[in-house]
Design a protein around this motif. Structure first.
Motif, PDB file in Angstrom:
ATOM      1  N   PHE A 131       0.825  -1.206   0.000  1.00 42.30           N
ATOM      2  CA  PHE A 131       0.000   0.000   0.000  1.00 42.30           C
ATOM      3  C   PHE A 131       0.858   1.255   0.000  1.00 42.30           C
ATOM      4  N   GLY A 132       2.170   1.065   0.072  1.00 41.26           N
ATOM      5  CA  GLY A 132       3.045   2.222   0.060  1.00 41.26           C
ATOM      6  C   GLY A 132       4.465   1.788   0.339  1.00 41.26           C
TER       7      GLY A 132
ATOM      8  N   GLY B 186       1.241   1.327  -8.838  1.00 39.40           N
ATOM      9  CA  GLY B 186       1.067   1.245  -7.390  1.00 39.40           C
ATOM     10  C   GLY B 186       0.695   2.573  -6.777  1.00 39.40           C
ATOM     11  N   TRP B 187       1.562   3.076  -5.892  1.00 40.40           N
ATOM     12  CA  TRP B 187       1.246   4.327  -5.183  1.00 40.40           C
ATOM     13  C   TRP B 187       1.734   5.570  -5.931  1.00 40.40           C
ATOM     14  N   LEU B 188       2.235   5.398  -7.164  1.00 40.85           N
ATOM     15  CA  LEU B 188       2.734   6.551  -7.914  1.00 40.85           C
ATOM     16  C   LEU B 188       1.578   7.308  -8.551  1.00 40.85           C
TER      17      LEU B 188
ATOM     18  N   PRO C 232      -1.367   4.831   0.635  1.00 45.63           N
ATOM     19  CA  PRO C 232      -2.402   3.792   0.703  1.00 45.63           C
ATOM     20  C   PRO C 232      -3.694   4.224   0.022  1.00 45.63           C
ATOM     21  N   PHE C 233      -4.022   5.544   0.115  1.00 41.61           N
ATOM     22  CA  PHE C 233      -5.273   6.008  -0.475  1.00 41.61           C
ATOM     23  C   PHE C 233      -5.200   5.963  -1.998  1.00 41.61           C
ATOM     24  N   ILE C 234      -4.009   6.254  -2.542  1.00 40.88           N
ATOM     25  CA  ILE C 234      -3.854   6.180  -3.997  1.00 40.88           C
ATOM     26  C   ILE C 234      -4.020   4.741  -4.462  1.00 40.88           C
ATOM     27  N   VAL C 235      -3.367   3.802  -3.727  1.00 39.00           N
ATOM     28  CA  VAL C 235      -3.471   2.391  -4.115  1.00 39.00           C
ATOM     29  C   VAL C 235      -4.924   1.935  -4.042  1.00 39.00           C
ATOM     30  N   ILE C 236      -5.617   2.299  -2.933  1.00 40.22           N
ATOM     31  CA  ILE C 236      -6.996   1.840  -2.776  1.00 40.22           C
ATOM     32  C   ILE C 236      -7.891   2.483  -3.827  1.00 40.22           C
TER      33      ILE C 236
END
Lengths: 209, 341
Positions: free
Chosen positions: B106-107, B272-274, B287-291
């Protein structure tokens, strides 16, 4: 923690191995072999061989044993049990197994147990990692690796050949596939356009779901 | 004594591990009712009806009502079933689904009150192989469930899922080899880091992405590949004889698998988180970007389910073996040539 996991995994592995030969129902035999393989994977993890552990689970538990389960579930039947073997097999089998066990014990007592009081071999952090294994396979063990891959290729081609030969023999009764294709449905049936009502609906009402 | 998992990049203090496990588990579980509700609402909209709208405002309490209904059901099993395996099969499904959730990153490693914490459950050196290992075990959940039910419908459904899982697992694995070669690592966090410099892998690996996604639909037994539970011919497939708790477990595992496959696709192909356009990602927003990206992919899952009709069994097999597998193999070879030259 390590000794605890070691004992759980080794007891599981031994119980699984005993189960394979002791259980009369073939399906349970296959399942206990799966349990045995998973316990072996746990033992590999304790030895820092995480790639080997993953490969063990993917190839054996997730690949080979899946086919075993497949065949046994179809052919073996849950009610049937394997009968006891008889004749000369009853005498020969224990002899073979006994000799094998003796050889293993000699090998183990002769070499492996020398290090039992020590801390074990020193390992680096990268030991057993995929990168390390890949490098060894392509440098030191290149020849055995290539020979093994050639063997696998031959086996794969052989399997395809066997499967093709069997379908080639069914000349008298036409294969089910071809029979089904000869009565192909009218063009456009089973499409979204048909469901939307652009063309007449073939073969009854279009159901929900 | 060194901790046994220290060599697999998992040497954080034990209390951080426990907190991380609880947080990931809680977030993962909270997503399931949301996905369930979203799916039913959207399916309704796709089909020109309202979807659930009776329980609570706009029907948002519907998953809760479903859970209460399922939990209070009588637990029974057919006389022909094999009790022990019948009970163990749903547990196997859930355990493997939850275990796979652990490798979703998630990060990256961030500072939380001066402590370095990796925003993932585990980051083993074998990376994505971990997910495939648990995917291999997940097969036994379906298979044993179908076999132990003692019912022909369940058995045939389980057999179908068995054939489907092993057929599509190969294409899925081969599709990922391209990404692994580009990133030079199996670890999921390192794959995302590689995408920070090389760009998202969906661009050079668009073929692999499509193969992986199609195989992902098949692996999670979702429409249009939901043959193991084709209602019209097999009643409910391997879950036919399950009610109450067992059914809930299988259902839960299926939706968790959808979430995990979406999250892994996001990690491997969608950066991913990018953030896109080279925007900098603030540490705790990862984590919010991934979710968020995962939710977009879950929407795609629902969209496909609402749009496409179910495949026939022989179509499913020839798609897997005659189309996806050659495409994935050629993609792997082409990527290998590209990386080496």
């Amino acid at each position: 923690m390590t000794p605890l996991i070691f004992f759980i995994a080794s007891i599981g592995a031994i119980a699984g191995a005993v189960g394979v030969i002791a259980l009369r129902n073939p399906f349970y035999g296959v399942l206990s072999l799966v349990g045995h393989l998973l316990c072996l994977a746990a033992l590999f993890l304790l030895l820092h061989a995480e790639f080997l552990a993953a490969a063990q689970v993917i190839v054996y538990a997730g690949g080979v044993m899946v086919l075993y389960v497949f065949v046994v579930a179809y052919v073996g039947g849950s009610g049937e049990s394997l009968g006891a073997s008889h004749g000369w097999l009853r005498i020969l089998t224990p002899v073979f197994v006994g000799v094998l066990l003796l050889e293993l014990m000699v090998a183990t007592l002769g070499s492996g147990l020398k290090a039992i009081g020590t801390e074990g071999a020193d390992i680096q952090a990268s030991f057993g990692s995929p990168a390390e294994i890949g490098e060894l396979l392509l440098t030191r063990f290149l020849f055995p690796f290539e020979v093994a891959s050639l063997l696998l290729l031959v086996a794969a081609i052989g399997a395809v050949g066997l499967a093709r030969r069997r379908s080639g023999f069914t000349v008298g009764d036409a294969p089910l596939d071809a029979a089904a294709r000869s009565v192909s449905p009218p063009k456009g049936s089973g499409t979204m356009a048909e469901a939307a009502g652009d063309r007449p609906v073939f073969g009854g009402k279009v159901g929900d779901q | 004594m060194t901790p046994i998992l220290a060599t697999v990049n998992y040497s954080e203090p034990w209390w951080i591990q426990i907190i991380k496990a609880l947080v990931i588990f809680a977030v993962g579980l909270q997503l399931i009712p949301l996905v369930l509700l979203a799916e039913r609402k959207m399916l309704g909209r796709f089909q020109g009806r309202y979807g659930p709208n009776r329980v609570g405002p706009f029907g948002v309490m519907q998953p809760l009502a479903d859970i209460i209904k399922l939990a209070t059901k009588e637990s029974f099993r057919p006389r022909t079933s094999v009790g022990f395996i019948f009970m163990a099969a749903p547990a196997i499904s859930i355990i493997t689904a939850v275990a796979t959730l652990a490798i979703v990153p998630f990060g990256n490693t961030v500072d939380i009150f001066g402590t370095k914490v990796g925003l993932y459950g585990v980051d083993p050196s074998i990376g994505i192989l971990y997910a495939f290992a648990f995917g291999g075990i997940a097969f036994y959940g379906l298979m044993l469930g179908g076999w132990a039910s003692g019912s022909k419908y369940s058995f045939l459904g389980a057999m179908r899922s068995a054939a489907q899982l092993i057929s599509y697992e190969i294409s899925q694995g081969l599709a990922l080899v391209g990404v692994v070669m580009l990133a030079g690592s199996l670890s999921l966090t390192e794959i995302v880091d590689a995408q920070a410099t090389q760009g998202w892998f969906i661009v050079p690996q668009i073929v692999g992405f499509v193969v992986f996604l199609v195989a992902g639909f098949a692996e999670t037994n979702r429409a249009p590949f939901d043959l193991p539970e084709a209602d019209a011919e097999l009643v409910g497939g391997y879950i036919t004889e399950y009610g109450g708790g067992g059914f809930t477990s299988f259902f839960f595992a299926e939706y968790l698998n959808v979430i995990v496959v979406s999250a892994i696709t996001v990690t491997v192909y969608l950066g991913g988180w990018l953030l896109p356009f080279g925007w900098h990602t603030p540490g705790l927003a990862m984590p919010f970007i991934v979710i968020g990206k995962t939710c977009l992919l879950i929407f795609l899952f629902i969209w496909v389910r609402a749009t496409l009709p179910r495949l026939r069994y022989d179509q499913l097999m020839s798609l897997g073996w005659k189309i996806l597998l050659p495409i994935a193999t050629i993609n792997t070879l082409a990527t290998a040539v590209m990386v080496v030259t």
